[in-house]
Design a protein around this motif. Sequence first.
Motif, PDB file in Angstrom:
ATOM      1  N   VAL A 158     -41.811 -28.937  13.080  1.00  0.00           N
ATOM      2  CA  VAL A 158     -40.725 -29.616  13.786  1.00  0.00           C
ATOM      3  C   VAL A 158     -39.718 -28.571  14.277  1.00  0.00           C
ATOM      4  CG1 VAL A 158     -38.916 -31.358  13.614  1.00  0.00           C
ATOM      5  CG2 VAL A 158     -41.026 -31.622  12.308  1.00  0.00           C
ATOM      6  N   PHE A 159     -39.428 -28.619  15.552  1.00  0.00           N
ATOM      7  CA  PHE A 159     -38.430 -27.733  16.140  1.00  0.00           C
ATOM      8  C   PHE A 159     -37.218 -28.572  16.524  1.00  0.00           C
ATOM      9  CE2 PHE A 159     -42.457 -25.691  16.815  1.00  0.00           C
ATOM     10  CZ  PHE A 159     -42.199 -24.337  16.645  1.00  0.00           C
ATOM     11  N   ALA A 160     -36.051 -27.973  16.380  1.00  0.00           N
ATOM     12  CA  ALA A 160     -34.832 -28.677  16.810  1.00  0.00           C
ATOM     13  C   ALA A 160     -33.993 -27.712  17.633  1.00  0.00           C
ATOM     14  CB  ALA A 160     -34.055 -29.159  15.590  1.00  0.00           C
ATOM     15  N   ALA A 161     -33.162 -28.262  18.475  1.00  0.00           N
ATOM     16  CA  ALA A 161     -32.318 -27.411  19.326  1.00  0.00           C
ATOM     17  C   ALA A 161     -31.157 -26.887  18.492  1.00  0.00           C
ATOM     18  CB  ALA A 161     -31.793 -28.227  20.494  1.00  0.00           C
ATOM     19  N   ASP A 162     -30.882 -25.591  18.583  1.00  0.00           N
ATOM     20  CA  ASP A 162     -29.735 -25.048  17.864  1.00  0.00           C
ATOM     21  C   ASP A 162     -28.484 -25.113  18.745  1.00  0.00           C
ATOM     22  OD1 ASP A 162     -29.840 -23.020  19.676  1.00  0.00           O
ATOM     23  OD2 ASP A 162     -30.657 -21.533  18.310  1.00  0.00           O
ATOM     24  N   GLN A 163     -27.377 -24.590  18.216  1.00  0.00           N
ATOM     25  CA  GLN A 163     -26.121 -24.710  18.969  1.00  0.00           C
ATOM     26  C   GLN A 163     -26.095 -23.831  20.207  1.00  0.00           C
ATOM     27  OE1 GLN A 163     -26.506 -23.162  16.076  1.00  0.00           O
ATOM     28  NE2 GLN A 163     -24.790 -21.848  15.544  1.00  0.00           N
ATOM     29  N   ASN A 180     -25.528 -34.155  19.345  1.00  0.00           N
ATOM     30  CA  ASN A 180     -25.086 -32.765  19.191  1.00  0.00           C
ATOM     31  C   ASN A 180     -24.082 -32.441  20.304  1.00  0.00           C
ATOM     32  OD1 ASN A 180     -24.787 -30.029  19.159  1.00  0.00           O
ATOM     33  ND2 ASN A 180     -26.987 -29.577  19.036  1.00  0.00           N
ATOM     34  N   LYS A 181     -22.838 -32.222  19.898  1.00  0.00           N
ATOM     35  CA  LYS A 181     -21.759 -32.058  20.889  1.00  0.00           C
ATOM     36  C   LYS A 181     -21.915 -30.782  21.717  1.00  0.00           C
ATOM     37  CE  LYS A 181     -19.014 -35.605  20.270  1.00  0.00           C
ATOM     38  NZ  LYS A 181     -18.803 -36.568  21.338  1.00  0.00           N
TER      39      LYS A 181
END
Length: 527
Positions: free
Chosen positions: A220-225, A310-311
């Motif tokens: 699972v990959f998620a977008a970082d800031q 995610n702001k």
Amino acid sequence: MHPRQALLTSQLGLVVKNANTLSRSYSSVPDAVGSQDTVGGIVSNIAQHLGMGEFATGGLQLAVIGGFLAGFRYFGGYFVDYVKKRVIVTANFDSRDESYSWILNWLNEHPYSNVATQFSVSTVISRGAQRLPGEGLDSTAPAVYFLPAHGLHILRHKNRFMWLNRERPSPSVAAAGGQSNGPAERISISTFGRSRAPLHNLVLEARTLFIERDKSRTVVFAADQYGAWRRTRSRLKRPLSTIVISHTVKDRLVNDAKEFLESENFYAERGLPYRRGYLLYGQPGSGKSSMIHSLAGELGLNIYVVNLSNKSLTDDTLGELVSDTPSRCLLLIEDVDSAFVQRTQGSANSSVTFSGLLNAIDGVAAQEGRILCMTTNHIERLDPALIRPGRIDVRILFENASQAQAAELFRKFYPGLPTQDALKLSKEFSSHIPEKRFSMAHLQGYLMGQKNNPIAGANGIQEWVQRHENNGGSDSTAYDQDQEVEEFGNTGCISGTSTPVRPATPARPATPKRIPFTLPEVRKPDE
Ligand SMILES: Nc1ncnc2c1ncn2[C@@H]1O[C@H](COP(=O)(O)OP(=O)(O)OP(=O)(O)O)[C@@H](O)[C@H]1O
């Protein structure tokens, strides 16, 4: 003349004399040709011609020699680089790229990692060497990786000497270099020779090793800031058999996705955008996320999760993220209703605008061959444009547990029971559960309390149900219809035959609306 002045003059005279000697020594021309042909000679001739004194001539000679040396130093760097390029081959890996994980994993397996005196210890193999949650949760003890520490290492691979440099720039260097994606770590591996084959093979070997490692897992990959994908966890693949929903629905969904992945030519020949969208909607805890993880495992795809709440996510970063996904992957947008209620209401919970989301989903940069899955508990709150054919091709309703589902859940929860007992106890269990009153997650929670005692699990359910019904229960009102797959036109954009979902009133209805569908059967693309 003042004694100090005399001393300076004699010292300068010495330097000039030495300079003349030095300049002569660089000359490969025989003395017979005459001092005029040496660099010093030429310079003094020019100086005499210009009417310069001995002092100025010496200065000029020094300047010329200095110029030569500076030039050599300047061009020497290029020369060394040139020679290096001809005799050394180097591969560079950047921590912002997935290949970095392959190399770290390869290094961990390499015998050098067991003998390196300077090594780093990590519980994850991930990009950026960050501590990321999730890895190792499937085993009782977290995994430990031993990797060569930052710096230079010399190792042997397939009878070749290689040197590896692992470097991590300080945040200030990264900032000065304009690395918006955070400070990148780099590994470079070099070896002698002009052929790229040894390093090429090393990279392929590392990739295969990494894929093998993840074969039984869904990553699972998620977008970082920073707007880059980060590997967040890898989970053991969840078998489809553990998802308790209508077998017809499950089979149709899986077959539809498989068929899509095999139909690239079909889409290309017709000029259709090669992507497919699924919307899984319905009650919380009814298995939407579980189904998606299981589907990804079955198809051998990794999951890329976008969290619209995610702001730090903007329209631009979302677009880049979507276009940065691999061509075969499952892009998951969970709880899409939480960010966008209706287009007109803007995007209070997200920095991404509604049109930014639509552009990311079907813009020119959107990856081909991608499966998009969205989940929501409130389909009625979604803007019809978001789930129109072409963006969402298949909708699947997930409801609270039917009695048949409850019985199956019970049997799967106690797999060791003899068949007769399993049938009897599961029937007893399910007979006390009102149709579509409780979510599967809720029932699973109850069974967890009776992990090792199926008889108590079956006998105790009646009292549990009564207690929860008296309390008003924690599950919302049940649906009154069966689970089903609702299928839009296969080609999405050109369909226009489906009935759009009406934007609902903001108040949450007790029973989510069923969306009418126009094509009851899943059509094969080549039909
Ligand atoms: N149909 C199902 N079959 C098997 N297990 C289920 C099913 N539904 C729920 N569960 C179990 O319940 C838990 C929650 O399920 P899951 O997260 O998939 O639900 P969800 O519908 O995505 O919920 P939410 O909408 O709140 O995100 C998981 O542990 C899962 O194993």
